[in-house]
Design a protein around this motif. Sequence first.
Motif, PDB file in Angstrom:
ATOM      1  N   ASP A 110    -149.771 -98.769  -8.214  1.00  0.00           N
ATOM      2  CA  ASP A 110    -149.879 -98.551  -6.768  1.00  0.00           C
ATOM      3  C   ASP A 110    -150.187 -99.857  -6.045  1.00  0.00           C
ATOM      4  OD1 ASP A 110    -149.245 -95.892  -6.823  1.00  0.00           O
ATOM      5  OD2 ASP A 110    -151.317 -95.182  -6.772  1.00  0.00           O
ATOM      6  N   GLU A 111    -150.979-100.711  -6.678  1.00  0.00           N
ATOM      7  CA  GLU A 111    -151.322-101.997  -6.062  1.00  0.00           C
ATOM      8  C   GLU A 111    -150.073-102.855  -5.869  1.00  0.00           C
ATOM      9  OE1 GLU A 111    -154.221-105.855  -6.889  1.00  0.00           O
ATOM     10  OE2 GLU A 111    -154.203-104.183  -8.296  1.00  0.00           O
ATOM     11  N   PHE A 112    -149.204-102.892  -6.878  1.00  0.00           N
ATOM     12  CA  PHE A 112    -147.958-103.652  -6.779  1.00  0.00           C
ATOM     13  C   PHE A 112    -147.093-103.096  -5.648  1.00  0.00           C
ATOM     14  CE2 PHE A 112    -143.469-104.226  -7.811  1.00  0.00           C
ATOM     15  CZ  PHE A 112    -143.404-105.596  -8.006  1.00  0.00           C
ATOM     16  N   LYS A 113    -146.995-101.775  -5.589  1.00  0.00           N
ATOM     17  CA  LYS A 113    -146.188-101.127  -4.557  1.00  0.00           C
ATOM     18  C   LYS A 113    -146.729-101.441  -3.166  1.00  0.00           C
ATOM     19  CE  LYS A 113    -144.986 -97.237  -7.543  1.00  0.00           C
ATOM     20  NZ  LYS A 113    -145.130 -95.778  -7.734  1.00  0.00           N
ATOM     21  N   GLN A 114    -148.051-101.361  -3.017  1.00  0.00           N
ATOM     22  CA  GLN A 114    -148.666-101.634  -1.719  1.00  0.00           C
ATOM     23  C   GLN A 114    -148.459-103.084  -1.304  1.00  0.00           C
ATOM     24  OE1 GLN A 114    -152.683-100.351  -2.383  1.00  0.00           O
ATOM     25  NE2 GLN A 114    -152.245 -98.220  -1.833  1.00  0.00           N
ATOM     26  N   GLN A 121    -143.761 -93.740   1.420  1.00  0.00           N
ATOM     27  CA  GLN A 121    -144.920 -93.168   0.741  1.00  0.00           C
ATOM     28  C   GLN A 121    -146.229 -93.725   1.287  1.00  0.00           C
ATOM     29  OE1 GLN A 121    -144.966 -93.989  -3.439  1.00  0.00           O
ATOM     30  NE2 GLN A 121    -146.942 -93.034  -3.774  1.00  0.00           N
ATOM     31  N   PHE A 122    -146.273 -95.034   1.458  1.00  0.00           N
ATOM     32  CA  PHE A 122    -147.522 -95.658   1.888  1.00  0.00           C
ATOM     33  C   PHE A 122    -147.670 -95.725   3.400  1.00  0.00           C
ATOM     34  CE2 PHE A 122    -147.101 -97.353  -2.461  1.00  0.00           C
ATOM     35  CZ  PHE A 122    -148.280 -96.845  -2.962  1.00  0.00           C
ATOM     36  N   ALA A 123    -146.663 -95.242   4.139  1.00  0.00           N
ATOM     37  CA  ALA A 123    -146.788 -95.185   5.591  1.00  0.00           C
ATOM     38  C   ALA A 123    -147.756 -94.076   5.992  1.00  0.00           C
ATOM     39  CB  ALA A 123    -145.422 -94.953   6.227  1.00  0.00           C
ATOM     40  N   LYS A 124    -147.903 -93.080   5.106  1.00  0.00           N
ATOM     41  CA  LYS A 124    -148.846 -92.005   5.364  1.00  0.00           C
ATOM     42  C   LYS A 124    -150.266 -92.528   5.167  1.00  0.00           C
ATOM     43  CE  LYS A 124    -145.617 -88.739   3.334  1.00  0.00           C
ATOM     44  NZ  LYS A 124    -145.362 -87.909   2.161  1.00  0.00           N
ATOM     45  N   SER A 125    -151.191 -91.985   5.929  1.00  0.00           N
ATOM     46  CA  SER A 125    -152.577 -92.423   5.799  1.00  0.00           C
ATOM     47  C   SER A 125    -153.151 -91.935   4.470  1.00  0.00           C
ATOM     48  CB  SER A 125    -153.413 -91.878   6.958  1.00  0.00           C
ATOM     49  OG  SER A 125    -153.569 -90.484   6.825  1.00  0.00           O
ATOM     50  N   PRO A 126    -154.179 -92.607   3.970  1.00  0.00           N
ATOM     51  CA  PRO A 126    -154.795 -92.180   2.701  1.00  0.00           C
ATOM     52  C   PRO A 126    -155.305 -90.743   2.753  1.00  0.00           C
ATOM     53  CG  PRO A 126    -155.570 -94.353   3.308  1.00  0.00           C
ATOM     54  CD  PRO A 126    -154.760 -93.842   4.455  1.00  0.00           C
ATOM     55  N   ARG A 127    -155.767 -90.321   3.920  1.00  0.00           N
ATOM     56  CA  ARG A 127    -156.274 -88.951   4.067  1.00  0.00           C
ATOM     57  C   ARG A 127    -155.142 -87.953   3.861  1.00  0.00           C
ATOM     58  NH1 ARG A 127    -156.491 -85.294   8.115  1.00  0.00           N
ATOM     59  NH2 ARG A 127    -155.597 -86.757   9.596  1.00  0.00           N
TER      60      ARG A 127
END
Length: 110
Positions: A9-13, A46-52
């Motif tokens: 996930d870190e690489f993707k982010q 995928q990461f455009a959504k908030s963590p919540r």
Amino acid sequence: MNKGIRFTDEFKQDAVAQVVERGYAVREVAERLGISTKSLYTWKAQFAKSPRVRSEVAEQAAEIKRLNRELARMTEERAILKKGANCPPLVRGQCRARTSRECLSEVRVY
């Protein structure tokens, strides 16, 4: 390109951050990192959504999984009970059928 490789996930982010925050082109970042542009666009969505929101989606998926397991168990129990309904009425705790094969509700315990 890289079939079967799983990225953290870190690489993707970090890849998404290069596109979103630093303003690099998706194609450029994808070529530099050796990934497909489709993967980068997917990660971006995928990461455009908030963590919540991501955590809520994960919780909902876990709840659906639990409910599906429970439904399968209940369906199996119902089928077992339906098979037992084919047995004639009980008389003094014994099935009226002459053999155990005639009484489907009789269960042997070893």
